[in-house]
Design a protein around this motif. Structure first.
Motif, PDB file in Angstrom:
ATOM      1  N   VAL A  89       0.828  -1.256   0.018  1.00 26.35           N
ATOM      2  CA  VAL A  89       0.168   0.066   0.155  1.00 26.35           C
ATOM      3  C   VAL A  89       0.879   1.277  -0.063  1.00 26.35           C
ATOM      4  O   VAL A  89       0.480   2.100  -0.591  1.00 26.35           O
ATOM      5  N   ASP A  90       1.832   1.345   0.715  1.00 25.32           N
ATOM      6  CA  ASP A  90       2.664   2.612   0.963  1.00 25.32           C
ATOM      7  C   ASP A  90       3.510   2.778  -0.631  1.00 25.32           C
ATOM      8  O   ASP A  90       3.689   3.904  -0.774  1.00 25.32           O
ATOM      9  N   PRO A 114      -0.463   8.186  -5.153  1.00 23.07           N
ATOM     10  CA  PRO A 114      -1.171   9.088  -4.332  1.00 23.07           C
ATOM     11  C   PRO A 114      -2.901   8.963  -5.244  1.00 23.07           C
ATOM     12  O   PRO A 114      -2.821   8.858  -6.230  1.00 23.07           O
ATOM     13  N   LYS A 172      -8.472   3.752   6.102  1.00 22.40           N
ATOM     14  CA  LYS A 172      -7.171   3.153   5.301  1.00 22.40           C
ATOM     15  C   LYS A 172      -6.140   4.009   4.682  1.00 22.40           C
ATOM     16  O   LYS A 172      -5.136   3.788   3.766  1.00 22.40           O
ATOM     17  N   LEU A 173      -6.714   5.253   4.571  1.00 22.74           N
ATOM     18  CA  LEU A 173      -6.199   6.249   3.509  1.00 22.74           C
ATOM     19  C   LEU A 173      -4.793   6.990   4.045  1.00 22.74           C
ATOM     20  O   LEU A 173      -4.455   6.806   5.146  1.00 22.74           O
ATOM     21  N   ARG A 174      -4.010   7.332   3.165  1.00 23.70           N
ATOM     22  CA  ARG A 174      -2.716   8.030   3.609  1.00 23.70           C
ATOM     23  C   ARG A 174      -2.809   9.484   3.557  1.00 23.70           C
ATOM     24  O   ARG A 174      -3.718   9.780   3.070  1.00 23.70           O
ATOM     25  N   GLU A 175      -1.626  10.009   4.055  1.00 23.00           N
ATOM     26  CA  GLU A 175      -1.621  11.510   3.976  1.00 23.00           C
ATOM     27  C   GLU A 175      -1.601  12.113   2.673  1.00 23.00           C
ATOM     28  O   GLU A 175      -1.973  13.028   2.285  1.00 23.00           O
ATOM     29  N   GLN A 176      -0.984  11.312   1.654  1.00 22.34           N
ATOM     30  CA  GLN A 176      -1.008  11.863   0.252  1.00 22.34           C
ATOM     31  C   GLN A 176      -2.061  11.956  -0.627  1.00 22.34           C
ATOM     32  O   GLN A 176      -2.186  12.257  -1.615  1.00 22.34           O
ATOM     33  N   ASP A 177      -3.199  11.137   0.183  1.00 28.18           N
ATOM     34  CA  ASP A 177      -4.357  10.814  -0.598  1.00 28.18           C
ATOM     35  C   ASP A 177      -5.285  11.992  -0.414  1.00 28.18           C
ATOM     36  O   ASP A 177      -5.508  12.712   0.741  1.00 28.18           O
ATOM     37  N   GLN A 180      -7.031  16.082   2.927  1.00 23.88           N
ATOM     38  CA  GLN A 180      -5.938  15.103   2.953  1.00 23.88           C
ATOM     39  C   GLN A 180      -6.367  13.725   3.785  1.00 23.88           C
ATOM     40  O   GLN A 180      -7.299  14.014   4.698  1.00 23.88           O
ATOM     41  N   SER A 188      -4.888  12.380   5.656  1.00 22.33           N
ATOM     42  CA  SER A 188      -4.679  12.157   7.106  1.00 22.33           C
ATOM     43  C   SER A 188      -5.780  12.809   8.091  1.00 22.33           C
ATOM     44  O   SER A 188      -5.679  12.402   9.349  1.00 22.33           O
ATOM     45  N   LYS A 199      -8.669  11.964   8.845  1.00 25.02           N
ATOM     46  CA  LYS A 199      -9.533  11.139   9.181  1.00 25.02           C
ATOM     47  C   LYS A 199     -10.954  11.616   9.899  1.00 25.02           C
ATOM     48  O   LYS A 199     -12.093  11.518   9.622  1.00 25.02           O
TER      49      LYS A 199
END
Length: 513
Positions: free
Chosen positions: A136-137, A141, A173-178, A197, A199, A201
């Motif tokens: 995932v990482d 993005p 499940k989202l990341r900071e870059q999403d 972003q 992050s 959430k």
């Protein structure tokens, strides 16, 4: 005041909320039973004469909505309508133990040849594609727009409340870059969460919690606003995608299938894909949602419980959101020296003309990171006594259509499998070729992949009352499925076996009535 009445259709029960007086509710006790669910008609593929049709061409499909929808029917006490049974989606609901790709191609190509469970004189060819797993990482993005139906038809517990829980899972499940945006539609459309972003959430979840259902369904307007939002935040090197969550009941505004299809195709060509999550029962519009996902380079899943939401949005996160290969097409050329006829099982609405295979402008299906795709062909050998109902066509210009090339070097070949795909950012396709020899493995010696996919196909043929089901029984399908349960860490195969047993009981009850 708000009251509830129960409406019955297809043997299922759903709640329908009505604004009315107490007296009008009591009068509704005699309300006529109805169900407005809609499905595209399915006419299963027939056997093809190899001399007349040596090539079989189709687009891959990784949707799995049909299986969970069928499960919903059976778990609520009824067999599904035949047109709800798409066998390829049933087969592709499950993961198979295929090899990871080793070369430069983003997926591996696997095949296995044995006997048919339902017609032992015939062969069954199992073809499996396995997409590369990407951590995932390491995924690019994402610019994702949640497009959520909040119309009055979404009030029941299986719709908006379940939908909000599903999107909360995805949010975690989202990341900071999403980047996430939320667009809703009912009588009108609006942006309830500007680009945010991944992050953040807490902000995203609070926006979901505030959603309430009410009003009519301006689906077309909502789609346009979602695409506008996605375009404004477009990531040239990222994943740009809309996730539409709805029961599919578009009933106001530009909502014809043709208009939806043109809009989705236009935006797809600009790099914005759309996936569809279906919810609910009673007024479910499967036909509309399947069109949107197929034309929009996206997946189509039916969410009937939180476990299914976890499977689609958490366990299969990469495959649901990140495309590793687009416009994936298969073409099989059968050798008339060994094959009399064949039929592709399922993929009825994914068939292509033979000239489409080499046409890079022709749209086809996508494979996501970690996804697998499986297809089955039933094959009648040249010397078989099995006689499918083939058209006896007299040709005006061909006397020798049965004349074949008799080169010795091809005599052991059953067929040649060709596959085309494009890298997600490319317009020119890549070609893979595999030769399948006439080497048949006894059914008892086949892999769990082969046995289990055969059992799932058999279940689909029983549910749809296929004219090719031959000697199939629920008992024979159950026996094969149980022998191929394997590790089953998530319990999906065990659930399938339980579903089979319940369907068998429902079938017996129907016969007794």
């Amino acid at each position: 005041e708000l009251n509830e009445v129960v409406v019955v259709g297809y043997g299922t029960i759903r709640k329908m909320e009505l604004t009315s007086s107490v007296s009008s509710v009591s009068a509704s006790a005699n309300h006529r039973m109805f169900n407005t669910e809609s499905y595209s008609a399915i006419h299963e593929n027939d056997f093809k004469d190899v001399y007349l049709n040596p090539l079989s061409t189709f687009s891959i499909d990784v949707d799995a909505a049909s299986y969970s929808n069928i499960r919903r029917f059976i778990n609520t006490g009824s067999l599904p309508p035949k047109d709800a049974v798409r066998i390829e989606e049933m087969i592709n609901y499950f993961n198979y133990d295929y090899q990871q790709p080793k070369g430069s191609d983003p997926f591996s190509v696997n095949y296995e040849l044995s006997r048919c469970l339902w017609e032992p004189n015939n062969l069954l060819l199992h073809i499996g594609l396995q997409g590369i797993d990407i951590p995932v990482d390491d995924l690019p993005p994402s610019n994702i727009v949640f497009l959520i139906d909040v119309s009055g038809s979404m009030q029941s517990q299986m719709k908006l409340p379940l939908l909000k829980q599903a999107f909360k899972m995805l949010t975690n499940k989202l990341r900071e870059q999403d980047i996430i945006s939320i667009v809703v539609y009912a009588g009108s459309s609006g942006v309830v969460l500007p680009p945010t972003q991944g992050s953040n959430k807490k902000q995203i979840i609070e926006s979901l919690d505030r959603l309430k259902a009410g009003g009519s369904t301006a689906g077309g307007e909502g789609l346009r606003l979602a695409y506008k939002t996605a375009e404004e935040n477009f990531l040239p090197n990222g994943n740009n995608r809309i996730i539409l969550a709805t029961d599919g009941d578009f009933n106001i505004g530009p909502s014809s299938n043709a208009e939806m299809e043109r809009l989705v195709e236009e935006k797809r060509d600009k790099g914005i894909d759309i996936s569809v999550l279906g919810f609910g029962m009673g007024n479910y519009k499967d036909d509309k949602m399947e069109i949107i996902a197929d034309k929009g380079n996206g997946n189509y899943a039916y969410i009937d419980n939180l476990t299914e939401a976890k499977k689609v949005l958490i366990n299969e996160f990469g495959g649901t959101l990140f495309t590793i290969a687009k416009d994936v097409k298969l073409q099989l050329e059968f050798n008339p020296a060994n094959v009399k006829s064949y039929r592709l099982i399922g993929y009825v609405n994914r068939l292509l003309d033979e000239e489409d295979f080499d046409n890079d402008h022709k749209d086809a299906g996508e494979i996501g990171a970690g996804h697998s795709v499986t297809a089955l062909y039933e094959i009648v050998l040249k010397d078989s006594d099995f006689e499918p109902d083939l058209s006896d066509i007299e040709l005006k210009y061909q006397e020798n259509r049965s004349k074949i090339k008799t080169y010795n070097k091809y005599n052991d070949e059953l067929l040649t499998l060709k596959l085309r795909y494009k890298d997600p950012k490319e317009s020119k396709s890549n070609l893979i070729e595999k030769v399948v020899d006439n080497k048949v493995i006894p059914l008892k010696n086949t892999s769990d992949n082969f046995k289990f996919s055969s059992a799932v196909a058999g279940f689909g043929m029983l549910l749809s009352d296929s004219k090719y089901k031959g000697n199939l029984t629920y008992d024979s399908v159950l026996e094969l499925a149980k022998s191929a349960k394997g590790k089953d860490e998530e319990g999906y195969r065990a659930e399938f076996i339980s579903l089979l047993e319940n369907a068998s009981l429902l079938c017996e009850n129907n016969e007794d009535e």
